[in-house]
Design a protein around this motif. Structure first.
Motif, PDB file in Angstrom:
ATOM      1  N   GLU A   4       0.852  -1.181   0.000  1.00 10.51           N
ATOM      2  CA  GLU A   4       0.000   0.000   0.000  1.00 10.51           C
ATOM      3  C   GLU A   4       0.892   1.236   0.000  1.00 10.51           C
ATOM      4  N   VAL A  37      -2.236  -2.869  -3.650  1.00 10.41           N
ATOM      5  CA  VAL A  37      -3.653  -3.106  -3.369  1.00 10.41           C
ATOM      6  C   VAL A  37      -4.408  -1.843  -2.987  1.00 10.41           C
ATOM      7  N   ARG A  38      -3.666  -0.781  -2.618  1.00 10.08           N
ATOM      8  CA  ARG A  38      -4.384   0.445  -2.251  1.00 10.08           C
ATOM      9  C   ARG A  38      -3.427   1.636  -2.257  1.00 10.08           C
ATOM     10  N   LYS A  39      -3.968   2.806  -2.659  1.00 14.23           N
ATOM     11  CA  LYS A  39      -3.274   4.081  -2.512  1.00 14.23           C
ATOM     12  C   LYS A  39      -4.187   5.000  -1.715  1.00 14.23           C
ATOM     13  N   SER A  40      -3.616   5.778  -0.813  1.00 12.42           N
ATOM     14  CA  SER A  40      -4.430   6.682  -0.016  1.00 12.42           C
ATOM     15  C   SER A  40      -3.632   7.925   0.339  1.00 12.42           C
ATOM     16  N   ALA A  56      -3.051  -0.106   7.206  1.00  8.38           N
ATOM     17  CA  ALA A  56      -2.391  -0.635   6.001  1.00  8.38           C
ATOM     18  C   ALA A  56      -1.611  -1.897   6.318  1.00  8.38           C
ATOM     19  N   ARG A  59      -3.427  -5.085   6.208  1.00  6.87           N
ATOM     20  CA  ARG A  59      -3.836  -5.579   4.892  1.00  6.87           C
ATOM     21  C   ARG A  59      -2.664  -5.970   4.007  1.00  6.87           C
TER      22      ARG A  59
END
Length: 395
Positions: A4, A37-40, A56, A59
């Protein structure tokens, strides 16, 4: 390995700064075989940063943070990560010496606030930053790894390529490869394309997705392999299937305007344009790509003085195309004419004509021209008419 990215900085949430760092890291991680799996994004707040890092780590195996390593009081990434990892910050005199030496080399006096940059979480691996004053660091625990990089783009890129990637390869054993291939298509609706390749879109590896813009479609294939060769083979097989199913609607590896410009140059053909809108959507699309205007002999922009019905628009489109070929002695002439719309649908008939040495081609479509995006659809229609002729497709 799954990863992430957390981009830190209140300026990102205010919209005053565009987050280019996350896009860069996403591309680099894919090439390294790390699944993102994710950017934030999060603002400069210690508690919020700590919460996002902890979430994060629940996950993903790897969390990469960028930004918030400066010397001012609102640079609290160090504090946030230390809180999330349950490790107090620890001062390193060697880091402060390096920071001071950099200021001296630049002929400047270090501010007392720069001392804050010499603190990292206890037990963290320090990543020295020869491009700036903000050291990076890596923290590991049973949950995973957190890598913290400065937000200045050229510093971040340098440290990722010269410190983070060697760490991932040599110490974390990253050998996989994730490859992405984009195929451009047009001439069919997004839903139609989706139905034609629905089985491919349902699979997980390679994965296939579609994005639409201006009646042009990008079909992205993502393959995750244990090696570069394996990923390339998976890409090739899926690409061949897509090309076979979509046939002439596949533009290729490049966007439509770039394809048209390249084909005109390769075939040494000249093009003249007749556009009846001051927006000049076709000329504007070609002008936006390298070499797009090199093969254009001339452009005539001539809005109608009075409205024309659909039949008249078709005739005027054809007359305009013949006229510009004769005027500029061009090999190809492309013209469009807009008809008057009298109903309440908001759609306007647009007639496009292509004059070629082998005959003429004409097509009429209805678009909503009340918004700028509608004119981009007109550009797509005209450019695809040219492309199909240049690749030898029968009228």
């Amino acid at each position: 390995m799954q990863a992430e990215i957390i981009a830190i900085g209140s300026e990102l949430l205010l919209g005053t700064t565009v987050d280019t760092n996350s896009a860069y890291l996403a591309r680099q991680l894919a090439r390294a075989g790390v699944e993102l799996v994710r950017k934030s994004s999060v603002g400069d707040d210690t508690e919020r940063i700590a919460t996002m890092v902890s979430e994060a780590l629940a996950r993903a195996d790897l969390v990469i943070c960028t930004g918030g390593l400066g010397p001012t009081l609102d640079d609290v990434t160090r504090e946030g990560v230390a809180l999330a990892m349950e490790r107090p910050l620890e001062f390193h005199q060697t880091l402060l010496d390096q920071i001071e030496a950099r200021f001296t080399a630049m002929g400047r006096t270090m501010s007392p606030s720069n001392r804050r940059q010499a603190y990292v979480p206890t037990g963290a691996r320090i990543v020295e930053n020869p491009r700036g004053t903000a050291p990076a660091f890596i923290v590991e625990d049973d949950r995973g790894t957190v890598i913290v990089l400065p937000g200045v783009p050229y510093e971040m890129r340098y440290l990722f390529e010269n410190a983070v990637m060697p760490y991932l390869r040599d110490e974390r054993g990253i050998t996989d490869a994730i490859l992405v291939k984009t195929i451009h298509a047009t001439g069919l609706g997004e839903s139609v394309i989706g139905e034609m390749i629905a089985d491919l879109m349902a699979q997980t590896n390679p994965s296939v997705g579609i994005s639409a813009k201006q009646a042009r479609y990008e079909i992205r294939i993502t393959a995750h392999g244990a090696s570069q060769a394996e990923a390339e083979a998976m890409l090739a097989t899926t690409e061949a299937t897509i090309r076979e199913r979509l046939k002439q609607h596949v533009i290729g590896d490049e966007p439509l305007p770039a394809t048209v410009a390249r084909l005109l140059k390769e075939q040494q053909l000249t093009l003249a344009l007749y556009e009846t809108s001051t927006l000049a959507p076709i000329f504007r699309a070609l002008s936006a790509v390298n070499g797009g205007t090199e093969c254009i002999s001339g452009v005539l922009i001539h809005p109608l003085d009075r409205a024309a019905n659909e039949d008249a628009a078709a005739i005027l489109s054809q007359t305009g195309a013949f006229g510009i070929v004769d005027r500029w002695r061009a090999d190809l002439g492309l013209a469009f004419q807009v008809a008057d719309t009298s109903d309440q649908s908001g759609l306007t008939a647009v007639s496009v004509t292509l004059v070629t040495p082998k005959g003429n081609r004409q097509v009429t479509r209805n678009y909503d021209l009340r918004q700028t995006e509608g004119w981009e659809f007109v550009a797509t229609l005209g450019l695809d008419l040219i492309r199909r002729y240049l690749v030898g497709e029968a009228a």
